[in-house]
Design an enzyme around this catalytic site. Structure first.
Site, PDB file in Angstrom:
ATOM      1  N   ASP A 183      -8.607   4.857 -13.671  1.00 20.69           N
ATOM      2  CA  ASP A 183      -7.473   4.507 -12.813  1.00 20.69           C
ATOM      3  C   ASP A 183      -7.639   5.232 -11.491  1.00 20.69           C
ATOM      4  O   ASP A 183      -7.764   6.455 -11.461  1.00 20.69           O
ATOM      5  CB  ASP A 183      -6.161   4.938 -13.480  1.00 20.69           C
ATOM      6  CG  ASP A 183      -4.967   4.722 -12.563  1.00 20.69           C
ATOM      7  OD1 ASP A 183      -4.693   3.555 -12.219  1.00 20.69           O
ATOM      8  OD2 ASP A 183      -4.331   5.713 -12.162  1.00 20.69           O
ATOM      9  N   GLU A 267      -9.599  -1.509 -12.450  1.00 24.49           N
ATOM     10  CA  GLU A 267      -8.681  -2.543 -11.995  1.00 24.49           C
ATOM     11  C   GLU A 267      -9.367  -3.425 -10.957  1.00 24.49           C
ATOM     12  O   GLU A 267     -10.193  -2.939 -10.190  1.00 24.49           O
ATOM     13  CB  GLU A 267      -7.454  -1.902 -11.329  1.00 24.49           C
ATOM     14  CG  GLU A 267      -6.420  -1.433 -12.296  1.00 24.49           C
ATOM     15  CD  GLU A 267      -5.323  -0.685 -11.569  1.00 24.49           C
ATOM     16  OE1 GLU A 267      -4.170  -1.114 -11.657  1.00 24.49           O
ATOM     17  OE2 GLU A 267      -5.622   0.323 -10.906  1.00 24.49           O
ATOM     18  N   ASP A 347      -0.891   8.464 -14.529  1.00 22.90           N
ATOM     19  CA  ASP A 347      -2.237   7.985 -14.223  1.00 22.90           C
ATOM     20  C   ASP A 347      -3.092   7.893 -15.483  1.00 22.90           C
ATOM     21  O   ASP A 347      -3.917   6.990 -15.629  1.00 22.90           O
ATOM     22  CB  ASP A 347      -2.922   8.920 -13.214  1.00 22.90           C
ATOM     23  CG  ASP A 347      -2.252   8.863 -11.844  1.00 22.90           C
ATOM     24  OD1 ASP A 347      -1.468   7.912 -11.617  1.00 22.90           O
ATOM     25  OD2 ASP A 347      -2.495   9.757 -11.017  1.00 22.90           O
TER      26      ASP A 347
END
Ligand SMILES: [Zn+2]
Length: 393
Positions: A183, A267, A347
């Site tokens: 992340d 992502e 996170d």
């Protein structure tokens, strides 16, 4: 990409400068022709047409003949690409699509040799129409060379960048079962699903700060003054340093990941509206994330591991343990799940969720992780979009 410092002598510098100014001139001429053709009935000037135009321009402007012909044709590619990018931005509905602009000599920094016109000979780079330029090959060029770009930095250094095709080996990864979710965030550069946090190195943060300070000073100098010229050079020098420090950090980081993990989940930052928040845009990490993911992608190919991009939809909301949605503003740094009681840093929760999304996608096909759900994403209370009260920089 393999980048080497060049040490041209004064005569070669003057030829290189002339090459740059000729290609810059050509760029503006081609752009002008393209705009004209477009305005006269919306016809688009293709690369083929532009290359024909170059032949005509060469007759009128003999200085163009001093440049290797393929390097001239590469300018058509650039104009074409600038246009494609422009249309892509328009299509994406960006409010400031930014029409392709004419370039000043100061902003035109490189010449590209697409296929031929250069050759490496021990410590010399032979450039067609320029000569044998001293090159420091601190590491060997690997793979098949596709293009060579000769670049001038704003402080007057010269570099050769070879872009090479990777020979994709059928090699198996050493740890194919090692999987990790990453992340990217504001507090740390990245948080991993195993709980490790990766921060920007201190030296990078320090030089970034100093750069900001100098830029502020520069903006206060009177226009066209000697002081302004000096300040601009200082900013350019530091900018170069920051860029190379950042790239070094990102290279090392991505190498670490592809060596250690068989599957890397991240992502998909390309989804519309992602990092473009006015507040986040200024953040030190903004420029780095994209580069980092690109590095990961091409290094993964060489290392035989897989980078999986998952939709960022709700990655800061959903509980990674039970799947309950736990909305939170960016100010709330911890994920507390009322359903299963999970209490971890937000996170870390996102990193775990990203990994589990990749796992689901791996077994159920990619639609499972919400590809193309950008409208959903926009209306969801995703932290990366809210960002109301983040302190940045
Ligand atoms: Zn939960």
């Amino acid at each position: 990409m393999f980048r080497y410092r060049l040490y041209p002598d004064s005569k070669q510098i003057s030829i290189l400068e002339k090459n740059l100014s000729a290609t810059c001139f050509l760029y503006n001429k081609l752009l002008e022709a393209k705009i004209k053709a477009y305005k006269n009935g919306g016809k688009s000037l293709r690369k083929f047409d532009m290359n024909n135009h170059i032949v005509k321009l060469k007759r009128k402007h003999p200085e163009l003949k001093a440049v290797h012909s393929q390097a001239l044709q590469n300018v058509s590619d650039r104009v074409d690409k600038a246009y494609q990018n422009f249309f892509r931005r328009v299509k994406e509905g960006k409010s400031k699509a930014g029409f392709p602009r004419f370039k000043s000599f100061r902003r035109y920094k490189s010449i590209t040799y697409p296929q031929s016109g250069f050759e490496i000979r021990s410590n010399k780079l032979r450039l067609s129409k320029i000569g044998d330029v001293k090159i420091i090959l601190h590491r060997p060029v690997q793979g098949k060379i596709k293009t060579l770009a000769i670049k001038r930095t704003s402080t007057g250094k010269w570099f050769a960048s070879f872009s090479c095709g990777v020979s994709i080996k059928e090699s198996k990864h050493r740890f194919p079962d090692n999987r990790i979710g990453i992340d990217v965030g504001l507090e740390s550069f990245a948080t991993l699903s195993d709980g490790i946090k990766i921060d920007n190195p201190r030296y990078l943060i320090a030089s970034e700060r100093r750069l900001k300070l100098l830029q502020r000073k520069l903006s206060k100098k009177t226009k066209d003054s000697e002081n302004r010229r000096k300040a601009r050079l200082e900013v350019a020098r530091l900018h170069e340093l920051v860029t190379s420090q950042r790239q070094d950090f990102l290279h090392k980081l991505s190498r670490f990941f592809v060596q250690k993990y068989g599957i890397i989940a991240v992502e998909d930052l390309n989804i519309k509206g992602m990092v473009r928040h006015p507040c986040l845009a200024k953040h030190i990490n903004d420029a780095s994330w994209g580069t980092f993911f690109r590095n990961l992608a091409y290094k993964a190919e060489e290392a035989g591991c897989e980078v999986m991009k998952v939709s960022p939809n709700k990655t800061s909301v959903t509980c990674s343990q039970c799947g309950t949605d736990v909305p939170k503003t960016l100010a709330i740094r911890w994920h507390r799940c009322p359903n299963c009681g999970l209490h971890i840093h937000r996170d870390l929760n996102s990193a775990r969720l990203i990994l589990s999304k990749a796992d689901t996608a791996g077994t159920a096909g990619f639609q499972a992780c919400g590809e193309g759900s950008s409208s959903l994403f926009e209306s969801s209370p995703s932290a990366k979009q809210e960002a109301p009260s983040v302190r940045v920089g």
